[in-house]
Motif scaffolding. Sequence first.
Motif, short mmCIF file in Angstrom:
data_model
loop_
_atom_site.label_atom_id
_atom_site.label_comp_id
_atom_site.label_asym_id
_atom_site.label_seq_id
_atom_site.Cartn_x
_atom_site.Cartn_y
_atom_site.Cartn_z
N GLU A 357 0.73 1.57 -8.99
CA GLU A 357 2.06 2.03 -9.41
C GLU A 357 3.04 2.06 -8.24
O GLU A 357 4.26 2.11 -8.44
N GLY A 358 2.51 2.02 -7.02
CA GLY A 358 3.37 2.01 -5.84
C GLY A 358 3.89 0.62 -5.51
O GLY A 358 4.56 0.45 -4.48
N GLY A 359 3.60 -0.37 -6.36
CA GLY A 359 4.14 -1.72 -6.14
C GLY A 359 3.66 -2.32 -4.84
O GLY A 359 2.47 -2.32 -4.53
N LYS A 360 4.58 -2.82 -4.06
CA LYS A 360 4.23 -3.51 -2.83
C LYS A 360 3.57 -2.61 -1.80
O LYS A 360 3.00 -3.09 -0.81
N TYR A 361 3.65 -1.29 -2.00
CA TYR A 361 3.05 -0.35 -1.04
C TYR A 361 1.60 0.00 -1.38
O TYR A 361 0.97 0.80 -0.67
N ALA A 362 1.09 -0.58 -2.45
CA ALA A 362 -0.28 -0.29 -2.88
C ALA A 362 -1.27 -0.52 -1.74
O ALA A 362 -1.20 -1.53 -1.03
N GLY A 363 -2.19 0.44 -1.56
CA GLY A 363 -3.21 0.33 -0.52
C GLY A 363 -2.83 0.98 0.79
O GLY A 363 -3.70 1.25 1.62
N LEU A 364 -1.51 1.23 0.99
CA LEU A 364 -1.08 1.87 2.23
C LEU A 364 -1.23 3.39 2.12
O LEU A 364 -0.94 3.98 1.07
N LYS A 365 -1.65 4.03 3.20
CA LYS A 365 -1.60 5.49 3.24
C LYS A 365 -0.15 5.92 3.41
O LYS A 365 0.70 5.16 3.89
N THR A 366 0.11 7.15 3.02
CA THR A 366 1.51 7.61 3.01
C THR A 366 2.18 7.46 4.37
O THR A 366 3.33 7.03 4.46
N GLU A 367 1.46 7.83 5.44
CA GLU A 367 2.05 7.73 6.77
C GLU A 367 2.25 6.26 7.17
O GLU A 367 3.20 5.93 7.89
N GLN A 368 1.35 5.38 6.71
CA GLN A 368 1.51 3.95 7.00
C GLN A 368 2.71 3.37 6.25
O GLN A 368 3.36 2.43 6.72
N ALA A 369 2.99 3.94 5.09
CA ALA A 369 4.08 3.40 4.25
C ALA A 369 5.45 3.74 4.80
O ALA A 369 6.42 3.00 4.55
N ASN A 370 5.56 4.85 5.54
CA ASN A 370 6.88 5.29 6.02
C ASN A 370 7.66 4.22 6.76
O ASN A 370 8.80 3.91 6.40
N PRO A 371 7.10 3.58 7.80
CA PRO A 371 7.88 2.56 8.52
C PRO A 371 8.19 1.35 7.65
O PRO A 371 9.26 0.73 7.80
N VAL A 372 7.28 1.00 6.74
CA VAL A 372 7.53 -0.14 5.85
C VAL A 372 8.70 0.19 4.92
O VAL A 372 9.59 -0.65 4.69
N ILE A 373 8.71 1.38 4.38
CA ILE A 373 9.80 1.81 3.49
C ILE A 373 11.12 1.84 4.24
O ILE A 373 12.17 1.41 3.71
N LEU A 374 11.09 2.31 5.50
CA LEU A 374 12.33 2.32 6.29
C LEU A 374 12.88 0.90 6.47
O LEU A 374 14.10 0.68 6.35
#
Length: 924
Positions: A357-374
């Motif tokens: 459900e997280g789309g392209k962020y699937a598999g990333l931990k929340t802290e790992q996702a932060n820089p990608v989201i930025l």
Amino acid sequence: MDYRETLNLPETDFPMRGNLPQREPEILKKWEEDNLYQRILEARAGKPKFILHDGPPYANGDIHLGHALNKVLKDIVVKYKTMAGYDAPYVPGWDTHGLPIEQQVIRKLGLNRHAVSTVEFRAKCRDYARKYVEIQKGQFKRLGVRGDWDHPYLTLQKNYEAAQIGVFGTMAKKGYIYKGLKPVYWCPSCETALAEAEIEYADRTSTAVYVKFPVKDGKGLLVEPNTYVVIWTTTPWTLPANEGISVHPDYAYALVGTDGGQWVVAEGLLDALRRLWQKELPVLKTFGGKELEGILCTNPLMGNDSLVMCGTHVTLEQGTGCVHTAPGHGEDDFLIGKAYGLPVLCPVDHQGKFTAEGGKYAGLKTEQANPVILRDLADKGVLVLDEKIQHSYPHCWRCKNPIIFRATEQWFASVDGFRREALQEIDQVKWIPAWGRERIYNMIAQRGDWCISRQRTWGVPIPIFYCKTCGRELVTDATIAKVQDIFAREGSDAWFARPAEELLPEGVACRCGGKEFTKETDIMDVWFDSGTSHVGVLKERPGLAWPADMYLEGSDQHRGWFNSSLSTSVAVFGKAPYRAVLTHGFLVDEQGRKMSKSLGNGVDPLKVVKEMGADILRLWVASADYKSDVAVSQGIMKQMSEAYRKIRNTLRFLLSNLNDFDPARDRVPYTELAEIDRWALLKLAQVVERALRGYENYEFHLVYHTVHNFCTVEMSAVYLDIVKDRLYVEGKESPGRRAAQTVLYEVLDALVRLLAPILTFTSEEIWAYVPGKKRTESVQTAEMPVAVKEWLHEELAQRWDRILDLRGDVAKVLESARREKLVNHPLTAQVDLYPTEEQYGFLREIPNLAEIFIVSGVTLHPPEDPCPAEARSAEAHEGLRILVRAAAGQKCERCWMYHPAVGENPDHPDLCPRCVGVVNGLGE
């Protein structure tokens, strides 16, 4: 020959030095051989009950100083209450379930959790918990803590688990237990939900972002193209779950112009945002927050609608006044989302990783996702600003890692169901100190529903069944009774070892007609475990009583054990499980810093006991005003060792001079005592009064200071100093010596009992030597002393305050004379007093001034006598003049006093007339 030191000084086999580390284990062994705990219960049978219920420490490692502080405080209370005439049993307990034990078993045993069966894994956890129960039990006993150590309560015991199931069943029957989808504290490291009591706050550096949400439908209010609502969040990883934006209905909002379009922010934050964003932000239009309700924006990351809603949880403390709302990741977000009918999206799993459900962020931990989201926000042109901020953030109390808010299906206890009754019961409890009432009252008043389910293995299972046909939950009186019965016989392992049909009553069926069921896999929160101890222990154990008279724990338990115990008790019985709650503070070093391994400022209680003795540690506990934070360090422990030495030396002096004293035979009646003897008993009666008042009010530091000051000042520095001459020089049977011994006996007998709850080993050791006592009787079976009213005379107190002030004046002049080489010791001195008329009338009524001043002679001159110029003025007595000169005569080798007649007796040429009489047996 030094007669003063040797002739009349009685011998005693009481040891001069404490040697506590060696002697205390011997005393412990004797207590165990005598079965002292049971003997005391038998001695107090039929007396009023006083029940201090033990909050269970966690069975996971050696004890630390916080454990020692807590257990010794409890022991002081229980021992005092016993000696005050109560039947005060003490049943120690341990908290033996939970995640930390699971983690230790996996780590220390190198166990692959998934390679063994649940029952086998639970057996390893049980063994580990029991191992540390035994280790801690020995360590607590070494501190001198008295209790039913052979029969402690453990939360893993079968009867305890059965009682816990009963509490759960009653709460379920009353409608307080429900399953719901809500955001809860979630620890990705431990992979489980947490309750509020399992959260600690610590500073953390996070990335905060300001993000533009494009307006999709401005509802006729925001109609210009390139219009955005700007939000702020410190958790960028929650943006994929955004479903809305919250504004305050009563705040003013502004539409401001920028080179990138028109932005909506709170008007009250404009000045701060202008400085932060380095933009002029001219105001184009203003409107109330209520006008923005219903506007649709677009989540720039995921493309879904984001609804503008009105919520009073919005503040102007930080951000933009437009709050990013993700109902699956926060309680306020969930509540406002529920009110507006938003979906509860939680695209993060139990390990803190994004799901599909997280789309392209699937598999990333929340802290790992932060820089990608930025990066994605910047690429889409919607990132206004990102910055690092330091703020207080919730962490898991066990693994110390940051937690997240995650919406999952959990079992909850509905606090709203019994909140009003709980708040009422709080006011029926005595809170010590009084601020404890406000703390727990506010916690209960503001508490959300209690998440009681945990996604772990080592604990008491939630006794819920699910129908295989329709999925409905099954929990009834019959199912609870059956599970209770099985747990009472087999323990909670049965839940994991047996199939559902063996745990259910025969013939049970779902409302849909289904007869096949599965079992709930979650276990209960360990705070539910310990929070039901008032049932599993107080209501189950013979000799105990419900409610408890007292709970005594650290101040963190207002949100922990005090809270969970109150909640389960009120929910089931409508009443608090305790009559009084005593709270102690945390441990800090001498600089007020919290104890921590990184600072290296901790003090190991086991090391203190090994090197100094448990009584030193117990004296430190008593000396501290525990109602606030308690300071401790190696230096403070050394200070306590010195204070202990002074108390012990005073008691030893008393003992050493009572070796030939039989109170039944030699006690001198009060009316025949010298005035200074009556003064000493007056001071003793005041000490007893103050100490007992300190015990009754749980102010043990007042007990310590009262006794310590009495030993070092009134006794050692005054009374004992004065009566040494009588004790060492007078004949053994002389009235003066027996009178002094009478006082010494009364002081010793009272002090050893007053100190017994605190200096538990030393008092026991001394008790065996107290004259007139049975040598096999324990001081703990005795009763507290009482303040003898006959001894309390205000006139005597005032008179001796004045006499001792005079003694202080004389001592200062004697010291000056010593420095000027006029005398080298007080006994080499003669004192001349030149008083006023009023002072002369007072002083001439005082016998034995030389004894009081400890000099060889005192001459009291009438007011008309001329005063030599070299006489000194007294500081505390205006008009009084004091002259110190060398005493006439020679030194008596027996009493050390100077006398003109020394040498006149040919049989005893080294003795004064008094000592000649004593030696010849004529003065007895």
